[in-house]
Design a protein around this motif. Sequence first.
Motif, mmCIF file in Angstrom:
data_model
loop_
_atom_site.group_PDB
_atom_site.id
_atom_site.type_symbol
_atom_site.label_atom_id
_atom_site.label_comp_id
_atom_site.label_asym_id
_atom_site.label_seq_id
_atom_site.Cartn_x
_atom_site.Cartn_y
_atom_site.Cartn_z
ATOM 1 N N ALA A 259 0.782 -1.233 0.000
ATOM 2 C CA ALA A 259 0.000 0.000 0.000
ATOM 3 C C ALA A 259 0.818 1.290 0.000
ATOM 4 N N LEU A 260 1.838 1.380 0.850
ATOM 5 C CA LEU A 260 2.582 2.628 0.934
ATOM 6 C C LEU A 260 3.235 2.948 -0.404
ATOM 7 N N ALA A 261 3.140 4.201 -0.823
ATOM 8 C CA ALA A 261 3.657 4.592 -2.130
ATOM 9 C C ALA A 261 5.147 4.277 -2.278
ATOM 10 N N LYS A 262 5.893 4.399 -1.194
ATOM 11 C CA LYS A 262 7.332 4.129 -1.281
ATOM 12 C C LYS A 262 7.618 2.655 -1.570
ATOM 13 N N ASP A 263 6.638 1.809 -1.333
ATOM 14 C CA ASP A 263 6.795 0.378 -1.607
ATOM 15 C C ASP A 263 6.111 -0.062 -2.895
ATOM 16 N N SER A 264 5.573 0.906 -3.640
ATOM 17 C CA SER A 264 4.875 0.543 -4.887
ATOM 18 C C SER A 264 5.057 1.619 -5.944
ATOM 19 N N TYR A 265 4.240 2.677 -5.895
ATOM 20 C CA TYR A 265 4.226 3.659 -6.972
ATOM 21 C C TYR A 265 5.515 4.470 -7.094
ATOM 22 N N LEU A 266 6.336 4.470 -6.064
ATOM 23 C CA LEU A 266 7.610 5.187 -6.122
ATOM 24 C C LEU A 266 8.798 4.255 -6.342
ATOM 25 N N ARG A 267 8.528 2.974 -6.555
ATOM 26 C CA ARG A 267 9.604 2.014 -6.791
ATOM 27 C C ARG A 267 9.986 2.005 -8.272
ATOM 28 N N GLN A 268 11.027 2.746 -8.615
ATOM 29 C CA GLN A 268 11.437 2.860 -10.009
ATOM 30 C C GLN A 268 11.833 1.502 -10.605
ATOM 31 N N ASP A 269 12.519 0.685 -9.801
ATOM 32 C CA ASP A 269 12.961 -0.608 -10.318
ATOM 33 C C ASP A 269 11.782 -1.498 -10.698
ATOM 34 N N ARG A 270 10.737 -1.467 -9.878
ATOM 35 C CA ARG A 270 9.578 -2.308 -10.161
ATOM 36 C C ARG A 270 8.772 -1.785 -11.354
ATOM 37 N N LEU A 271 8.730 -0.474 -11.512
ATOM 38 C CA LEU A 271 8.036 0.101 -12.667
ATOM 39 C C LEU A 271 8.735 -0.294 -13.955
ATOM 40 N N LEU A 272 10.065 -0.204 -13.959
ATOM 41 C CA LEU A 272 10.812 -0.569 -15.156
ATOM 42 C C LEU A 272 10.712 -2.067 -15.438
ATOM 43 N N ALA A 273 10.700 -2.866 -14.380
ATOM 44 C CA ALA A 273 10.556 -4.311 -14.559
ATOM 45 C C ALA A 273 9.186 -4.641 -15.149
ATOM 46 N N ALA A 274 8.147 -3.945 -14.666
ATOM 47 C CA ALA A 274 6.803 -4.181 -15.195
ATOM 48 C C ALA A 274 6.731 -3.803 -16.673
ATOM 49 N N ALA A 275 7.402 -2.711 -17.040
ATOM 50 C CA ALA A 275 7.419 -2.302 -18.447
ATOM 51 C C ALA A 275 8.100 -3.360 -19.311
ATOM 52 N N SER A 276 9.196 -3.907 -18.790
ATOM 53 C CA SER A 276 9.925 -4.938 -19.537
ATOM 54 C C SER A 276 9.098 -6.213 -19.680
ATOM 55 N N GLU A 277 8.470 -6.631 -18.585
ATOM 56 C CA GLU A 277 7.691 -7.872 -18.582
ATOM 57 C C GLU A 277 6.494 -7.810 -19.527
ATOM 58 N N THR A 278 5.908 -6.623 -19.664
ATOM 59 C CA THR A 278 4.687 -6.491 -20.463
ATOM 60 C C THR A 278 4.951 -6.005 -21.884
ATOM 61 N N GLY A 279 6.202 -5.723 -22.189
ATOM 62 C CA GLY A 279 6.528 -5.253 -23.529
ATOM 63 C C GLY A 279 6.059 -3.846 -23.820
ATOM 64 N N ALA A 280 5.982 -3.005 -22.787
ATOM 65 C CA ALA A 280 5.546 -1.624 -22.983
ATOM 66 C C ALA A 280 6.577 -0.865 -23.811
ATOM 67 N N ALA A 281 6.096 -0.006 -24.689
ATOM 68 C CA ALA A 281 6.992 0.814 -25.504
ATOM 69 C C ALA A 281 7.265 2.169 -24.864
ATOM 70 N N ALA A 282 6.386 2.588 -23.958
ATOM 71 C CA ALA A 282 6.497 3.927 -23.381
ATOM 72 C C ALA A 282 5.944 3.925 -21.961
ATOM 73 N N ILE A 283 6.316 4.972 -21.197
ATOM 74 C CA ILE A 283 5.798 5.156 -19.838
ATOM 75 C C ILE A 283 5.262 6.571 -19.717
ATOM 76 N N HIS A 284 4.024 6.677 -19.247
ATOM 77 C CA HIS A 284 3.403 7.972 -18.953
ATOM 78 C C HIS A 284 3.312 8.103 -17.435
ATOM 79 N N PRO A 285 3.918 9.155 -16.847
ATOM 80 C CA PRO A 285 3.937 9.265 -15.383
ATOM 81 C C PRO A 285 2.718 9.934 -14.770
ATOM 82 N N GLY A 286 1.801 10.482 -15.584
ATOM 83 C CA GLY A 286 0.660 11.191 -15.018
ATOM 84 C C GLY A 286 1.109 12.431 -14.292
ATOM 85 N N TYR A 287 0.537 12.692 -13.101
ATOM 86 C CA TYR A 287 1.031 13.789 -12.254
ATOM 87 C C TYR A 287 1.212 13.265 -10.844
ATOM 88 N N GLY A 288 2.085 13.899 -10.087
ATOM 89 C CA GLY A 288 2.433 13.375 -8.776
ATOM 90 C C GLY A 288 3.408 12.219 -8.913
#
Length: 618
Positions: free
Chosen positions: A54-83
């Motif tokens: 739940a805590l953002a520092k353990d999920s939405y702020l984890r850069q390594d996990r975001l990049l890993a998710a992009a790699s696993e799903t074959g994403a071509a781009a990342i949109h950060p939204g706001y915040g």
Amino acid sequence: MIESLLIANRGEIARRIIRTARKLGVRTIAIHSDVDRTMPFVREADEAVCIGTALAKDSYLRQDRLLAAASETGAAAIHPGYGFLSENAEFAEAVIAAGLVWVGAPPAAIRAMGFKDAAKERMIAAGVPVTPGYLGADQSPHRLQAEADAIGYPVLIKAVAGGGGKGMRRVDEAGAFGEALASCQREAAASFGDERVLIEKYILAPRHIEVQVFGDTRGNVVHLFERDCSLQRRHQKVIEEAPAPGMDAATREAVCAAAVKAAAAVDYVGAGTIEFIADASDRLRADRIWFMEMNTRLQVEHPVTEAITGQDLVEWQIRVASGEPLPRRQDQLAIDGWAMEARLYAENPATGFLPSTGPLETLHFPHGIRIDSGVEQGGEVTPYYDPMIAKLIARGRTRPEAAGKLARACAKVRVWPVRTNAAFLARAAAHPDFVAGRIDTGFIERHAEALIPATEPSEAVLQAAAAAILPTGADDPWTALRGFRVNAGASRQIQVVVADRTYLVELTDDVPAAHVTDGVLFLNGEAWPFGPDRADHVAGGAAAGDGAILSPMPGRVIAVLVKEGDAVAKGDRLVVIEAMKMEQALLAPFDGNVIELKASEGAQVSEGSVLARIEAQG
């Protein structure tokens, strides 16, 4: 065109990006924490990946996990939204280094505008007017005090790495500067890891004017006109509108040209906002509007710009990130009508705007306006993230028409049992000074008494509740003869319980139209539990004077400032609670000693939990 897009955000903005991506045929990947697993944005994306707890520092702020998710799903781009990571230059660089498209500002531009002092120096060099102040490297309290004295009070102390109203203090006289500086530096260090500050002249009749800018990879920069975000509470925007009231053509041209110049000075690409502070004591004038800061991302209030220009700014972001030129030239953009946005928050204005969490058993939005929401009925507002439930966006041909639509829409919002600021918003949008355009950043504080609903039900609420519990046929002439007297009118006295208090109501013929469902009455944006009088109902009200320090909201203990046995004075800070990005300090109610301490740093507590107990001296 980008083929697939991972959205490094949640809630309302994630849903907003998904809508446009679907229109463009772009596959979307949502990331989410475990508590967000059932949120609408997760369901609406083409694919979803859980990246932590739940805590953002353990999920939405984890850069390594975001990049890993992009790699696993074959994403071509990342949109950060706001915040979250939307203005994090290191994350933007990591995305680009991974071979992905970053749908955001260039890392160099984020850095250039990330610190308020450096940004202002760059703007001065570019010929953009800035607010008088001190931006120096000497951060000694003596130097800062001297600079504030030279500028002249009132002044504003601002964290150079700040944002969202954190690390900001107004100081009205020299004697108060030292304490305000220390407080500002502590908050800045805790929030941003950087205690440096700058000093600005405080504008006594300030308007917050911002200009939407957009750049592409081919060196083109345009503006999409201005917004007015002056209605703020604790430096947080509440109602935004476009265009700005009282902005004449010459002033608009000057301010928007300055915004384009500011964006070009940092080789800007993508969506950004140049924020200005205006001295509105003598109307809006170009020579009294100064650069304040730049937000290198899409803004929460972008829908009002979309409404008056007919453009989809998320589509612009995706197209520009794909290497396309800007969809419109400057001469192809024009203002059409007026738009206003109100931020519906899970908070209770009657209790000092404390956050409110829990299940959304009832969630109803009005028809006829745009609603951008991250939640749905049957969902839940948790204490872990921003408390915004929705944005209500009204458009009209004129400003009064837009204001009227917004006020009526806010009054029709129905949310239960989570408390909201809907009634507060409705009152603000309908206030005569707001409708007349007599606004500045002090509007809410100045009119607080008229805007903040009372803790007790109004006569209109009582009338509606009494009418709602009348038995069938109760208003026929014979039933109404209770209390009959010769030559006297019929009396219809109804005993009703509203919010756990019993009231005797003399029912009149002027009963307001309210919405009633499952023991809850909704009227003018407010929600009241009610029912017929019963013996087990007692008058409400919190006990006072027993020394118990209760948590006023569910949240996390971030500071315990006393220990058992300590002597405290009335007003001393004892414990600090944080929920939904808001801190609440709990104070000693009287002079005494701490005889019990149950709070511990890092602990999650529920509303009403006993955190400490104070015994009065003597």
